[in-house]
Design an enzyme around this catalytic site. Structure first.
Site, PDB file in Angstrom:
ATOM      1  N   ILE B  98      19.047  19.793  47.349  1.00 14.46           N
ATOM      2  CA  ILE B  98      17.577  19.756  46.992  1.00 14.46           C
ATOM      3  C   ILE B  98      17.295  18.199  47.146  1.00 14.46           C
ATOM      4  O   ILE B  98      16.122  17.767  47.480  1.00 14.46           O
ATOM      5  CB  ILE B  98      17.557  19.490  45.290  1.00 14.46           C
ATOM      6  N   ASP B 175      17.290  23.741  38.926  1.00 12.77           N
ATOM      7  CA  ASP B 175      18.295  23.766  37.874  1.00 12.77           C
ATOM      8  C   ASP B 175      19.638  23.511  38.417  1.00 12.77           C
ATOM      9  O   ASP B 175      19.841  23.647  39.521  1.00 12.77           O
ATOM     10  CB  ASP B 175      18.298  25.119  37.304  1.00 12.77           C
ATOM     11  N   GLY B 317      19.045  27.690  44.062  1.00 11.62           N
ATOM     12  CA  GLY B 317      18.557  27.007  42.846  1.00 11.62           C
ATOM     13  C   GLY B 317      18.293  25.345  43.241  1.00 11.62           C
ATOM     14  O   GLY B 317      18.139  25.107  44.272  1.00 11.62           O
ATOM     15  N   GLU B 318      18.410  24.976  42.291  1.00 12.39           N
ATOM     16  CA  GLU B 318      18.467  23.073  42.228  1.00 12.39           C
ATOM     17  C   GLU B 318      16.818  22.810  42.538  1.00 12.39           C
ATOM     18  O   GLU B 318      16.677  21.626  42.455  1.00 12.39           O
ATOM     19  CB  GLU B 318      19.074  22.572  43.472  1.00 12.39           C
ATOM     20  N   GLY B 319      15.955  23.884  42.826  1.00 16.04           N
ATOM     21  CA  GLY B 319      14.691  23.375  43.146  1.00 16.04           C
ATOM     22  C   GLY B 319      14.476  23.481  44.716  1.00 16.04           C
ATOM     23  O   GLY B 319      13.276  23.252  45.089  1.00 16.04           O
TER      24      GLY B 319
END
Lengths: 355, 355
Positions: B98, B175, B317-319
């Site tokens: 991210i 997330d 994930g993580e954005g």
């Protein structure tokens, strides 16, 4: 001919021996394995193309080639021919879509007059490599001579080589030329063997009558010219155009210099077909930035075997899709080269990979 | 409860009266009409969300919320729970995916501890809004109390409001939380009514046995908790987790402030479902950045009615997907605001549009 043959001879297979090594590094980065999907694929491919485990994308260049098409006399386009040159001036002033999107991804735009129908007002941002003042009407006979076809590819190669001397890590293709979807459909039908109806779209947005007329024009062009699908120079010379030849040259030159080349939409795809028939090894050097609304484009990508990066219903050309594609490929390369490994970050490995 | 209700009350319909006006401007730009496809759609939507004909995207913020999940005791993940906190430290050092992708699109990353199981070492880059030290095991009973669910959403709202004070033109969700695909699948099954098998994937990469066990755990969680699909707070409290509640708060706050919100993958999708049940008007404020490999994600997008921007087989994930999506939406907005019109550039109009 010499420049073209020399370039073709310099095109080698990509370095697939690096694939495993690069994937191993990707697998050691702080993320679940393969969880960045195609971004990892793009990074790995750039590594194999450049022959570098840690490739770097700094200089991004979009080659936007312009040319006019005699076939506009048949009334196959929604816009008048003068738009080709007007748009070139628009490119120099930064007002076109390609300027905006190239700026967005930090790429420089090279504008090349490969064969616009008029003499353009001289401008430091326009490279003039005019092969002729527009092609001839392909539905009456060959769009250009075989010599002109070779000349257009050669010019593309030379422009690429000049630019690569200034720094060039990834290249994109772009086009401008009222009437050039007609040439591109003709090239696509000839080389892929698909019926004309399946590879012809509405270009800049023509109505039903013009559309059915466009199909007839392309059929006639194929009938009277009988281009040989195995002879790319024959196809290019008979179907046109100068900007398509120039882009084929850019693609071949990029492969010969092991630089990734990002294809824009349908016109760039037609140029890629010409280059692919000349040397199939170029396939591995190319990225398909997106899948165009122009229906022939998907057929080209399937024929060569390229999976598009984006699908955003684009149909503009100019290199707009290529610009966005370059941004995504660059993101993948940064993942490969800028992320921490599990070890360097002190992050625990999967339960089943712990020693 | 007050913060949540106040925020819900502030969410209005987007300004669809601007749609035609914005499309008219897009149609006057130097390109064939609608030829930039979804880029034009994104620009128009940002205009309607913000209520501005000439929206500007300068400050881009990714909210990456972390929380732990008691359900990891069931052995549903490939990674140990300590990875949640280790990855947060990795975020602070810039080594995670991210960080790389946010940097690529020029977004700032806000890291929030919504409920990590341990006390994190204090760091200026970590906002601590811990609701609790991880949720309880949802297959044994509720993951959290109803009060904690409200608290987590409220914290998300407050964090968004703080950040928006510093400048915020577009927001993305992200997330981190080992075990959170289990909660997300449970939320998705409950709210959409799809069978658990259809909304459960392999998360960070579990084997066949763990996968079938994960499905059993989710079924058990739904059976013993019987969450009410029409009561989003009931679903959130029983299925977890704190980061999902926090993201739901971020989404609601963004809509209440008329700021476009770009959803990442499956976990963000589960948060969007919670927010959507609380207030369906949020749909028009959201962009789905991509379609995740996690199979439940596509079901969420269909349920809400969002079409993803990218499809790159991401599942991190993580954005990470949200970051890339923001880059594409920004490109669309620049098209709207930076291109020349036919008139300003002196380019001829279509034959059939000339006066």
């Amino acid at each position: 001919m010499q420049t073209l043959y020399k370039t073709l001879n310099k095109i080698n297979e990509i370095d697939s021996s690096l694939a495993e090594k690069i994937q191993k590094r990707l697998d050691n980065l702080t993320k679940p394995q393969r969880s960045l999907g195609r971004l990892e694929e793009f990074a790995n491919k750039v590594g194999q193309i450049t022959g570098k485990e840690n490739p770097c994308i700094k200089d991004k260049v979009l080659f936007v080639m312009a040319g006019d098409h005699g076939v506009v006399d048949e009334g196959v386009s929604a816009y008048p021919q003068e738009v080709t040159s007007q748009m070139i001036y628009n490119f120099t002033k930064g007002g076109a879509a390609i300027n905006v999107l190239a700026g967005h991804v930090g790429a420089r735009v090279i504008i090349i007059d490969m064969g616009v129908a008029c003499r353009l007002v001289s401008h430091p941002k326009i490279l003039v490599r005019k092969v002729n003042f527009g092609t001839k009407n392909l539905s009456d006979g060959p769009a250009m001579t075989r010599g002109e076809a070779i000349h257009s590819i050669k010019s593309g190669i030379e422009i690429f080589e000049e630019e690569s001397g200034k720094g060039l890590d990834i290249a994109g293709t772009g086009d401008m030329g009222i009437g050039n979807t007609t040439s591109s459909s003709a090239i696509t039908a000839c080389i892929t063997g698909e019926p004309v109806e399946n590879v012809t779209g509405r270009g800049t947005g023509i109505d039903d009558n013009t559309f059915s007329h466009k199909i007839d024009v392309i059929k006639k062009a194929l009938e009277i010219n009988k281009p040989d699908p195995e002879d790319a120079l024959d196809v290019l010379s008979k179907m046109g155009g100068f900007e398509i030849g120039g882009l084929a040259g850019v693609i071949l030159a990029a492969a010969s210099k092991r630089i990734p080349i990002v294809l824009d939409g349908f016109i760039s795809g037609a140029a890629a077909l010409i280059a692919y028939v000349l040397e199939p090894k170029i396939k591995e050097y190319m990225f398909a930035a997106h899948c165009s609304v122009e229906r022939g484009h998907g057929i080209i990508l399937d024929y060569i075997g390229l999976k598009p990066i984006l699908d955003l219903n684009l149909r503009l050309g100019e290199g707009t899709g290529a610009a966005l594609g370059i941004g995504i490929i660059e993101a993948g390369v940064k993942i490969l080269t800028q992320m921490a490994t599990f070890e360097s970050a002190g992050v625990s490995e999967r339960e089943d990979r712990k020693r």
